[in-house]
Design an enzyme around this catalytic site. Structure first.
Site, PDB file in Angstrom:
ATOM      1  N   SER A   1       0.867  -1.178   0.000  1.00  0.00           N
ATOM      2  CA  SER A   1       0.000   0.000   0.000  1.00  0.00           C
ATOM      3  C   SER A   1       0.899   1.222   0.000  1.00  0.00           C
ATOM      4  O   SER A   1       2.039   1.176   0.492  1.00  0.00           O
ATOM      5  CB  SER A   1      -0.885   0.009   1.250  1.00  0.00           C
ATOM      6  OG  SER A   1      -1.485   1.281   1.450  1.00  0.00           O
TER       7      SER A   1
ATOM      8  N   TYR B   1      -1.439  -0.928  10.506  1.00  0.00           N
ATOM      9  CA  TYR B   1      -1.589  -1.225   9.078  1.00  0.00           C
ATOM     10  C   TYR B   1      -0.415  -0.650   8.294  1.00  0.00           C
ATOM     11  O   TYR B   1       0.190  -1.340   7.465  1.00  0.00           O
ATOM     12  CB  TYR B   1      -2.905  -0.641   8.566  1.00  0.00           C
ATOM     13  CG  TYR B   1      -3.103  -0.780   7.078  1.00  0.00           C
ATOM     14  CD1 TYR B   1      -3.545  -1.982   6.534  1.00  0.00           C
ATOM     15  CD2 TYR B   1      -2.850   0.289   6.222  1.00  0.00           C
ATOM     16  CE1 TYR B   1      -3.726  -2.121   5.163  1.00  0.00           C
ATOM     17  CE2 TYR B   1      -3.037   0.157   4.853  1.00  0.00           C
ATOM     18  CZ  TYR B   1      -3.471  -1.044   4.330  1.00  0.00           C
ATOM     19  OH  TYR B   1      -3.645  -1.175   2.972  1.00  0.00           O
TER      20      TYR B   1
END
Length: 270
Positions: A142, A155
């Site tokens: 990401s 995350y």
């Protein structure tokens, strides 16, 4: 479609919905046989029915390393090999108003799914590929693992770990002609964050998403929204021989977000 993956076998974890389902559809359309692993049995089975005999769904929770191994074994046993491994399954973790409020209660779950499962999938796929002429491993990271920012700290840390692991695995596995690359999507609408919120948290999340997406549009050099198909196209490139000399890379699919903020232009006078 050009049949770029004809004769190839792929595994896609977290392939029942979102980015994963987009990858499965594109791979199948290009001629690949695909094993889809996901905890969402209803969506996974429906996707397999939709795409026909070239796609096989296997219920799998990648938090359990043995089930990751099972996906690789199933691909080899059912379709006769494994050429492409996509470690896509991931979770966002809980949203918190501030990091000071984060009890880190979901740390183990996020790291087990986002990092350990990627390592296990890479290892298990590479064990087969090393004895069968190589292959391509694609790990979904990401832009949150590249670009620092507030919110969902666990995350972000997990995706940064995926990026570093991908580069390290690429160096070691190159000896067996195994290419390992990562895709770092950004600003792609999926349900990954919403799955961690309900009730009042979901209402606040929707308000937060609206604000952050407006900010993303203002900061992003390319103004159109990214789509699941954009990520699938990047994955197809990394899966095929078009990228045969590409390994250890991280490919942002983010409209230029990590390249830098847009410079405001003054209107032309006169």
């Amino acid at each position: 479609m050009t049949g770029e993956l004809a004769g190839k076998v792929a595994v896609v974890t977290g392939g029942a919905s979102g980015l994963g389902a987009g990858l499965v559809r594109r791979f199948a359309a290009e001629g690949a046989k695909v094993v889809v692993g996901d905890i969402d049995t209803e969506a996974g089975a429906a996707l397999a029915r939709e795409l026909g005999d070239s796609v096989h769904f296997l219920a799998a929770d990648v938090a359990d390393v043995a089930q990751v191994t099972g996906l690789v074994n199933t691909a080899v046993e059912r379709f006769g090999g494994l050429h492409v491994m996509v470690n896509n399954a991931g979770v966002s973790g809980r949203m918190h108003r501030s990091f000071l409020d984060d009890d880190l209660a979901d740390f183990d779950q996020v790291m087990h799914i986002n990092v350990r499962a990627v390592m296990a999938g890479t290892r298990d796929a590479a064990r087969h590929m090393a004895e069968h002429g190589g292959g391509s491993i694609i790990n979904l990271a990401s832009i949150g693992g590249i670009q620092a920012g507030g919110g969902v700290m666990t995350y972000r840390a997990s995706k940064a770990a995926v990026i570093q692991f991908t580069k390290s695995a690429a160096i070691e596995l190159a000896h067996w002609e195994i290419r390992v690359n990562a895709i770092a999507p950004g600003n792609i609408r999926t349900a990954i964050v919403r799955k961690s919120a309900t009730g009042e948290d979901l209402r606040r999340l929707e308000e937060f998403e609206a604000r952050i997406r407006e900010q993303m549009r203002n900061d992003r050099p390319l103004k159109r929204e990214g789509t699941v198909d954009d990520v699938a196209e990047a994955a197809l490139y990394l899966a095929t021989d078009r990228s045969r000399y590409v390994t250890g890379t991280v490919l942002p699919v983010d409209g230029g977000t990590v390249a830098g903020k847009v410079i405001a232009r003054k209107p032309k006078s006169g």
